[in-house]
Motif scaffolding. Structure first.
Motif, PDB file in Angstrom:
ATOM      1  N   PHE A 132       2.577 -19.648  -0.128  1.00 30.07           N
ATOM      2  CA  PHE A 132       3.464 -18.975  -1.084  1.00 30.07           C
ATOM      3  C   PHE A 132       2.781 -17.770  -1.733  1.00 30.07           C
ATOM      4  N   GLN A 133       1.489 -17.861  -1.917  1.00 32.84           N
ATOM      5  CA  GLN A 133       0.745 -16.736  -2.478  1.00 32.84           C
ATOM      6  C   GLN A 133       0.790 -15.535  -1.538  1.00 32.84           C
ATOM      7  N   ILE A 134       0.621 -15.780  -0.243  1.00 37.80           N
ATOM      8  CA  ILE A 134       0.659 -14.699   0.744  1.00 37.80           C
ATOM      9  C   ILE A 134       2.056 -14.088   0.811  1.00 37.80           C
ATOM     10  N   LEU A 135       3.082 -14.929   0.736  1.00 35.61           N
ATOM     11  CA  LEU A 135       4.455 -14.417   0.756  1.00 35.61           C
ATOM     12  C   LEU A 135       4.713 -13.492  -0.427  1.00 35.61           C
ATOM     13  N   MET A 136       4.131 -13.795  -1.584  1.00 34.90           N
ATOM     14  CA  MET A 136       4.284 -12.924  -2.745  1.00 34.90           C
ATOM     15  C   MET A 136       3.535 -11.610  -2.555  1.00 34.90           C
ATOM     16  N   VAL A 137       2.358 -11.654  -1.936  1.00 32.96           N
ATOM     17  CA  VAL A 137       1.576 -10.437  -1.698  1.00 32.96           C
ATOM     18  C   VAL A 137       2.295  -9.530  -0.704  1.00 32.96           C
ATOM     19  N   VAL A 138       2.900 -10.104   0.331  1.00 32.18           N
ATOM     20  CA  VAL A 138       3.617  -9.324   1.345  1.00 32.18           C
ATOM     21  C   VAL A 138       4.760  -8.532   0.723  1.00 32.18           C
ATOM     22  N   ARG A 139       5.377  -9.073  -0.302  1.00 26.58           N
ATOM     23  CA  ARG A 139       6.530  -8.422  -0.924  1.00 26.58           C
ATOM     24  C   ARG A 139       6.140  -7.332  -1.917  1.00 26.58           C
ATOM     25  N   LEU A 140       4.848  -7.186  -2.211  1.00 32.64           N
ATOM     26  CA  LEU A 140       4.421  -6.152  -3.151  1.00 32.64           C
ATOM     27  C   LEU A 140       4.600  -4.762  -2.549  1.00 32.64           C
ATOM     28  N   PRO A 141       4.921  -3.756  -3.365  1.00 31.69           N
ATOM     29  CA  PRO A 141       5.068  -2.379  -2.857  1.00 31.69           C
ATOM     30  C   PRO A 141       3.721  -1.664  -2.747  1.00 31.69           C
ATOM     31  N   PHE A 142       3.167  -1.621  -1.547  1.00 26.22           N
ATOM     32  CA  PHE A 142       1.936  -0.869  -1.300  1.00 26.22           C
ATOM     33  C   PHE A 142       2.338   0.556  -0.897  1.00 26.22           C
ATOM     34  N   CYS A 143       2.480   1.424  -1.863  1.00 31.66           N
ATOM     35  CA  CYS A 143       3.022   2.754  -1.598  1.00 31.66           C
ATOM     36  C   CYS A 143       2.072   3.885  -1.976  1.00 31.66           C
ATOM     37  N   GLY A 144       0.971   3.571  -2.643  1.00 31.56           N
ATOM     38  CA  GLY A 144       0.030   4.619  -3.051  1.00 31.56           C
ATOM     39  C   GLY A 144      -1.138   4.705  -2.092  1.00 31.56           C
ATOM     40  N   THR A 145      -2.337   4.535  -2.628  1.00 31.25           N
ATOM     41  CA  THR A 145      -3.527   4.561  -1.790  1.00 31.25           C
ATOM     42  C   THR A 145      -3.557   3.359  -0.855  1.00 31.25           C
ATOM     43  N   ASN A 146      -4.127   3.565   0.310  1.00 36.29           N
ATOM     44  CA  ASN A 146      -4.238   2.473   1.283  1.00 36.29           C
ATOM     45  C   ASN A 146      -5.695   2.112   1.562  1.00 36.29           C
ATOM     46  N   ILE A 147      -6.588   2.515   0.665  1.00 39.85           N
ATOM     47  CA  ILE A 147      -8.019   2.237   0.846  1.00 39.85           C
ATOM     48  C   ILE A 147      -8.367   0.918   0.165  1.00 39.85           C
ATOM     49  N   VAL A 148      -8.818  -0.051   0.952  1.00 41.37           N
ATOM     50  CA  VAL A 148      -9.202  -1.373   0.454  1.00 41.37           C
ATOM     51  C   VAL A 148     -10.720  -1.397   0.283  1.00 41.37           C
ATOM     52  N   ASN A 149     -11.167  -1.627  -0.935  1.00 39.46           N
ATOM     53  CA  ASN A 149     -12.601  -1.602  -1.234  1.00 39.46           C
ATOM     54  C   ASN A 149     -13.260  -2.925  -0.856  1.00 39.46           C
ATOM     55  N   HIS A 150     -13.276  -3.182   0.440  1.00 39.11           N
ATOM     56  CA  HIS A 150     -13.915  -4.392   0.962  1.00 39.11           C
ATOM     57  C   HIS A 150     -14.073  -4.219   2.469  1.00 39.11           C
ATOM     58  N   PHE A 151     -14.777  -5.172   3.109  1.00 42.31           N
ATOM     59  CA  PHE A 151     -14.892  -5.100   4.565  1.00 42.31           C
ATOM     60  C   PHE A 151     -13.876  -5.996   5.257  1.00 42.31           C
ATOM     61  N   TYR A 152     -13.012  -6.652   4.477  1.00 40.47           N
ATOM     62  CA  TYR A 152     -11.870  -7.380   5.027  1.00 40.47           C
ATOM     63  C   TYR A 152     -10.786  -7.440   3.952  1.00 40.47           C
ATOM     64  N   CYS A 153      -9.612  -7.907   4.324  1.00 36.21           N
ATOM     65  CA  CYS A 153      -8.488  -7.952   3.387  1.00 36.21           C
ATOM     66  C   CYS A 153      -8.620  -9.157   2.470  1.00 36.21           C
ATOM     67  N   ASP A 154      -9.203  -8.926   1.294  1.00 34.50           N
ATOM     68  CA  ASP A 154      -9.350  -9.965   0.291  1.00 34.50           C
ATOM     69  C   ASP A 154      -8.286  -9.753  -0.787  1.00 34.50           C
ATOM     70  N   ILE A 155      -7.984 -10.808  -1.525  1.00 36.43           N
ATOM     71  CA  ILE A 155      -6.884 -10.763  -2.475  1.00 36.43           C
ATOM     72  C   ILE A 155      -7.135  -9.781  -3.616  1.00 36.43           C
ATOM     73  N   GLY A 156      -8.345  -9.734  -4.144  1.00 36.86           N
ATOM     74  CA  GLY A 156      -8.655  -8.861  -5.275  1.00 36.86           C
ATOM     75  C   GLY A 156      -8.469  -7.388  -4.975  1.00 36.86           C
ATOM     76  N   PRO A 157      -9.133  -6.850  -3.948  1.00 40.06           N
ATOM     77  CA  PRO A 157      -8.954  -5.437  -3.610  1.00 40.06           C
ATOM     78  C   PRO A 157      -7.520  -5.065  -3.261  1.00 40.06           C
ATOM     79  N   LEU A 158      -6.766  -5.972  -2.645  1.00 39.42           N
ATOM     80  CA  LEU A 158      -5.377  -5.684  -2.298  1.00 39.42           C
ATOM     81  C   LEU A 158      -4.502  -5.582  -3.541  1.00 39.42           C
ATOM     82  N   LEU A 159      -4.700  -6.485  -4.479  1.00 48.17           N
ATOM     83  CA  LEU A 159      -3.911  -6.432  -5.707  1.00 48.17           C
ATOM     84  C   LEU A 159      -4.241  -5.189  -6.530  1.00 48.17           C
TER      85      LEU A 159
END
Length: 316
Positions: free
Chosen positions: A158-185
């Motif tokens: 359910f947590q992932i489903l909520m993240v998928v629905r977020l509007p990622f419309c600005g920067t697309n640079i993730v400050n990590h070497f993999y997709c972690d929850i903190g940098p994505l949020l």
């Protein structure tokens, strides 16, 4: 911000590590060697448990599950991490990123549950040895393993489903070497407070609860061991759970620092990267060595396996 009013990014750029000439190449070699050792070591444990009838016990059944989880837990991250070390910045598609986030947490959460089940298994073996074989039957072991896997599957879904629905419309640079929850949020638009609160509750429910159950099990285990009259008996009893206790200490020490925080977006990502390297690269390669060095039954199975191969080669 709403998805209707923006064009969502199609891919993310993984920032990875700062690139210093000469250092990244050496780091790439070290990580690659550790990854190969991790896959080989954990895979070897699965094989020897499978083919050796002396290891057809609940303890080694759960150890096989743990090794399988370690192989995939590190595989969800390390290949992309190696690419990042070579290419400075690597890209990952949006849904690939969500899949990496989901499976990384799935295997990680399931690992906590398996370690908790292993502590319960050691509790029964040491504190109730006469009833151990009647309680820990093959069907019970299978049921406990399935509960651990399904617990990992649903706890993060359910947590992932909520993240998928977020509007990622600005920067697309993730400050990590993999997709972690903190940098994505951090780079997501809209209100992320609910997801952060849910993330913290999941961390407490999974990490703290599993750790508490493990600690309670070991309180009873140590109490029982101390009542054994002979020193040799105490050492023998403690040796059956020393490997598991070592792995638990390493894993929980790293994960508590990274994920058990009320806000996932306010943590130090530079520190998190260092801890994540320990958690996803170093710890998975340590587990096979910890369980083989301190376990006489596994060492005997290894000597038997390689001794048989050596004698076969000499006879060719």
């Amino acid at each position: 911000m709403d998805l209707v009013n923006c064009t969502r990014v199609e891919k993310f750029i993984l920032l990875g590590f700062p690139h210093v000439r000469g250092i990244n190449g050496s780091f790439f070699v070290v990580v690659l060697i550790l990854y190969i050792l991790s896959i080989g070591g954990n895979g070897l444990i699965i094989v020897i448990v499978r083919i050796n009838h002396h290891l057809q016990k609940p303890m080694y059944f759960f150890l096989s599950n743990l090794s399988f989880l370690e192989m995939w837990y590190t595989t969800t991250v390390v290949p992309k991490m190696l690419a990042n070390l070579l290419l400075a910045r690597t890209t990952i598609c949006f849904y690939c990123c969500m899949a990496q986030l989901y499976f990384h947490f799935l295997f990680g959460v399931t690992e906590f549950f398996i370690l908790t089940v292993m502590s319960f298994d050691r509790y029964l073996a040491i504190c109730n040895p006469l009833r151990y074989t009647t309680i820990m039957t093959s069907s019970v072991c299978l049921q406990l393993a399935l509960v651990a896997w399904f617990g990992g599957f649903f706890s993060i879904l359910f947590q992932i489903l909520m993240v998928v629905r977020l509007p990622f419309c600005g920067t697309n640079i993730v400050n990590h070497f993999y997709c972690d929850i903190g940098p994505l949020l951090t780079i997501a638009g809209g209100d992320t407070h609910l997801i952060e609160a849910f993330n913290f509750l999941i961390a407490v429910a999974v990490i703290v609860t599993s750790l508490l159950l493990t600690v309670i099990s070991y309180i009873f285990i140590i109490s029982t061991i101390l009542r054994i009259p002979s020193t040799s008996g105490q050492k023998k009893a403690f040796s059956t759970c020393a490997s598991h206790l070592t792995v638990v200490s390493i894993l929980y020490g790293a994960v508590l620092f990274v994920y058990l925080r009320p806000s996932a977006t306010k943590s130090s990502f530079s520190h998190n990267k260092a801890i994540s390297v320990l958690n996803t690269v170093v710890t998975p390669v340590l587990n096979p060595f910890i369980y083989t060095i301190r376990n006489n039954e596994v060492k005997a199975a290894l000597w038997k396996l390689f001794g048989r191969k050596a004698s076969t080669l000499r006879n060719v």
